[in-house]
Motif scaffolding. Sequence first.
Motif, PDB file in Angstrom:
ATOM      1  N   THR A  19       0.796  -1.172  -0.068  1.00 47.72           N
ATOM      2  CA  THR A  19      -0.051   0.023   0.036  1.00 47.72           C
ATOM      3  C   THR A  19       0.963   1.233   0.047  1.00 47.72           C
ATOM      4  O   THR A  19       0.491   2.318  -0.564  1.00 47.72           O
TER       5      THR A  19
ATOM      6  N   ARG B 271      -5.548   5.630  -0.688  1.00 43.13           N
ATOM      7  CA  ARG B 271      -6.618   5.726  -1.224  1.00 43.13           C
ATOM      8  C   ARG B 271      -7.849   5.574  -0.316  1.00 43.13           C
ATOM      9  O   ARG B 271      -8.939   5.454  -1.002  1.00 43.13           O
ATOM     10  N   ASN B 272      -7.578   5.262   0.826  1.00 44.54           N
ATOM     11  CA  ASN B 272      -8.716   5.096   1.834  1.00 44.54           C
ATOM     12  C   ASN B 272      -8.239   5.434   3.144  1.00 44.54           C
ATOM     13  O   ASN B 272      -6.919   5.743   3.423  1.00 44.54           O
TER      14      ASN B 272
ATOM     15  N   HIS C 132      -5.257   3.347   4.659  1.00 40.53           N
ATOM     16  CA  HIS C 132      -3.941   3.662   4.077  1.00 40.53           C
ATOM     17  C   HIS C 132      -3.381   4.756   4.522  1.00 40.53           C
ATOM     18  O   HIS C 132      -1.915   5.194   5.051  1.00 40.53           O
TER      19      HIS C 132
ATOM     20  N   LEU D 120      -6.031  13.639   1.198  1.00 41.63           N
ATOM     21  CA  LEU D 120      -6.403  12.434   0.300  1.00 41.63           C
ATOM     22  C   LEU D 120      -7.947  13.189  -0.122  1.00 41.63           C
ATOM     23  O   LEU D 120      -8.212  12.960  -1.468  1.00 41.63           O
TER      24      LEU D 120
ATOM     25  N   VAL E 213      -8.928  14.014  -4.040  1.00 43.79           N
ATOM     26  CA  VAL E 213     -10.428  13.640  -4.657  1.00 43.79           C
ATOM     27  C   VAL E 213     -10.884  14.554  -5.166  1.00 43.79           C
ATOM     28  O   VAL E 213     -11.305  14.473  -6.406  1.00 43.79           O
TER      29      VAL E 213
ATOM     30  N   GLU F 241      -9.424  15.607  -8.439  1.00 42.54           N
ATOM     31  CA  GLU F 241      -9.582  14.789  -9.499  1.00 42.54           C
ATOM     32  C   GLU F 241     -10.941  14.833 -10.201  1.00 42.54           C
ATOM     33  O   GLU F 241     -10.991  14.578 -11.267  1.00 42.54           O
TER      34      GLU F 241
END
Length: 527
Positions: free
Chosen positions: A267, A273-274, A277, A316, A320, A323
């Motif tokens: 990872t 990604r979550n 992580h 994160l 997101v 993105e």
Amino acid sequence: MTEKIEDIVKSRMYARQQLIDGWDQDVISNGCMMIVGVGALGCEIAKDFTLMGIGKLILIDLDTIETSNLSRQMLFRPGDEGRPKAEVAAERLKDMNPYVNIDFYFEKLQKLPMSVYEESDVVIAALDNFNARLDLNKICLRMKKPMVEGGTVGFEGHVQIVIPEDSGIAYKKRDREIENLVEARLWDITEMEFPEYFKAEARIEELEEEIERIKEKKINPVIKKFRKEIEMVFDWKYAPEILDQTPCYRCLVPIPPADDKLVAACTLKGLPRNRNHCVIKAEVEFEKKYGHKPDLNLNDEVLKLKEIAQGELEKLRERVFNENVAEEERESLTEKEIADWKANINDTFGSDYKFEEMENILGNKIAAIQTVSSIISSIESQEALKLLFRVNGRNIGAPMEPPYVNYNGVYGQFDHLHILKRDDCLACGEIEGEENVQIVVPFDADVGYIFKAMEISEHKLDPELWMITNPMTKEIYWNPYMPSLKDPNIKLSSLKIKSNDIVTLSPLGKALAESEIKKYNVIIAFM
Ligand SMILES: [Zn+2]
């Protein structure tokens, strides 16, 4: 005089269980139970046998007590944190029943002298991870000790009994015994009670006569031939496999799931990604910054870790957002629309961290609850009790058949599973010197990473002494003796290795002579 008083006290203590058919307190008083793992299950099982008056208990556990254990592990109290589980359990059990002898080991089960296993009548596995179970399974098979295995995850649990070949325990077929009893009951019914049953019987008889005539002519001669053939060889060829042993634990887990540490290591090569992580990454960042892993028992270290994890979580969320909402689009959005987007992302990735969540993630903790632990541990105790009598040539009931039961606490349902003994089982089958391993690798992994992943999975191999091949095409991916096939940086993708492909690792030179394992079948999962 004191000795006699002690005998009276003991016989009073055990008065009720002595009323059970076939009970013999001497079997218990002279018995020795080994309990491997003194967690939620182990505490309960140790308590059961202590109360029953077992002669000797051997407790094995390499952990110390943590606060989160106190909601289930009933031999521990607030204030015990940091002390070895096996030691504290032994103290508490002595309070319950001073007549029980208890040995305890604050040690890995693999490091115990074999004499400790030898001494035990029955071994009870109350462990929380695959590798320890697989090792214990192997030792029990080798030592010919019956093992009772159990585990829980959240509202589910299971118990399996493992009776090794040549353990001397007759393992009766429960289904056959029940069938016999039902047959006997049917002989007793009358036509008055069940007229329809008798009418049907008469009709069936007519049909059967017809069937019999056909069978006699065409079917029976063939059956008779096979029966004769099988009977000739049954005692030496089939009986030991069918009557006196069960499948082992490894029969159920031919390929152990990839090590959690491996997944975590994998990872970290990418961006979190979550939520999980982010915490794993924060632990690594913490270590880089302070030179050691965070100690979750120290409040200020927990706070520092939380701050880093929180930062990762915010990055994160930001990533997101970027993105999903292109830069030019952002300018056309109102403040409210942007706030809605961000609230939506916050919902997806969850609110700020709480301490328990970080602890659960970093420790790879499994959901656990006392209700299910006590059900599963009680089944383990009950099966171990019957086996203890059986080991001593006595009978208070047959071991459960089939030898595996699953409990689902959501529906309150027990399911017995017919499990199969595998001829190719690496622990109890004919195959020796092989091992199956699953590894998890990042998408851009190279050949060198295979050795790294093997090391994390506790199979440390010297790349100078092991060759990697494709078992299907025989293509060689790595051969330390050939310079042209010795590039650790070559990508697995360029070798056309896909997820769930298998590669074979074989020893060369010194390793060929020295390694117990002559072949690793490695399943590669990309992440
Ligand atoms: Zn097996």
